[in-house]
Design an enzyme around this catalytic site. Structure first.
Site, PDB file in Angstrom:
ATOM      1  N   TYR A 147       0.777  -1.198   0.104  1.00 56.91           N
ATOM      2  CA  TYR A 147      -0.108  -0.049  -0.024  1.00 56.91           C
ATOM      3  C   TYR A 147       0.842   1.387  -0.105  1.00 56.91           C
ATOM      4  CZ  TYR A 147      -3.617   3.355   1.161  1.00 56.91           C
ATOM      5  OH  TYR A 147      -4.684   4.287   1.039  1.00 56.91           O
ATOM      6  N   GLU A 154       1.624   6.402  -6.968  1.00 58.17           N
ATOM      7  CA  GLU A 154       0.372   7.178  -7.535  1.00 58.17           C
ATOM      8  C   GLU A 154       0.753   8.586  -7.291  1.00 58.17           C
ATOM      9  OE1 GLU A 154      -3.259   5.767  -5.956  1.00 58.17           O
ATOM     10  OE2 GLU A 154      -2.694   3.588  -6.044  1.00 58.17           O
TER      11      GLU A 154
END
Length: 221
Positions: A147, A154
């Site tokens: 994550y 991102e």
């Protein structure tokens, strides 16, 4: 009748999970193969088709939650899928200048490993009615590393794309127009990037709680 509907539901969800799993396996295969053979600059082009197919298919998961096929809360599903689609279509597909960056490789590796584990987990659950203990552990533990690497990639790619978004004015709406309104994709991307600040810790905390709950339950069983 209820038994038939339950069987049909399991068949559909099994087919969905194994099909999308195949797509993410392709993504990981093409990423690793391309990194080994020609470098990170060519990773996106190699993995583009299965990436867009597998990630876009996840829109169905929002519908699954809305109609009650699965118990996943929409409040958790919607922002995660929305951010993924924004990256896949709104950044990488829309702005080729960002496609050759090394962060694309870390993004796709993080995404694909996460999804291979997740879809395998649900595929086993729907098809066979159980999940192996090692897969359960991976499902609720791999995010501890994947994550942060995925989120960092991102945010980094949105930031890298900003100059190209501004220069191209793609997806912008300028006045005057029929609707008497304007929209600037550059500032929308900045807002999206800003949402990660409160959103990421919230999601991480949610997943930690889910991990504790799932692993505690497995120990009791």
């Amino acid at each position: 009748m209820a038994g038939f509907i339950s069987l049909l539901k399991r068949f559909y969800l099994s087919l969905y999970n194994w099909t999308v799993l195949f797509g993410w396996c392709q993504v990981l295969y093409f990423v690793l193969k391309t990194l080994n053979e020609s470098g990170h600059e060519h990773v996106y082009r190699a993995a583009e088709k299965p990436l867009l197919y597998a990630q876009t298919a996840a829109v169905l998961e929002i519908l699954h939650g809305l109609v009650g096929l699965v118990r996943s809360p929409i409040t958790a599903t919607l922002p995660q899928i929305g951010s993924r689609l924004f990256l896949a279509w709104g950044i990488l597909w829309s702005f080729p200048e960002a496609q050759s960056h090394v962060l694309v490789s870390s993004l796709l590796i993080s995404w694909s490993i996460t999804e291979i584990i997740r879809y395998s987990f649900f595929g086993f659950k729907e098809t066979f009615g159980f999940t192996p203990s090692w897969l359960l552990w991976l499902r609720y533990s791999s995010f501890l590393v994947l994550y942060p690497t995925g989120i960092s990639s991102e945010v980094g790619l949105i930031y890298i794309a900003l100059p190209f978004i501004k220069a191209s004015e793609k997806y912008c709406i300028r006045m005057p127009n029929t609707w008497n309104s304007s929209f600037d994709y550059f500032y929308a991307a900045i807002v999206a990037m800003g949402i990660y600040v409160p959103g990421s810790p919230h999601m991480y905390t949610y997943m930690l709680a889910q991990r504790k709950k799932a692993l505690s339950k497995s120990k009791r069983e």
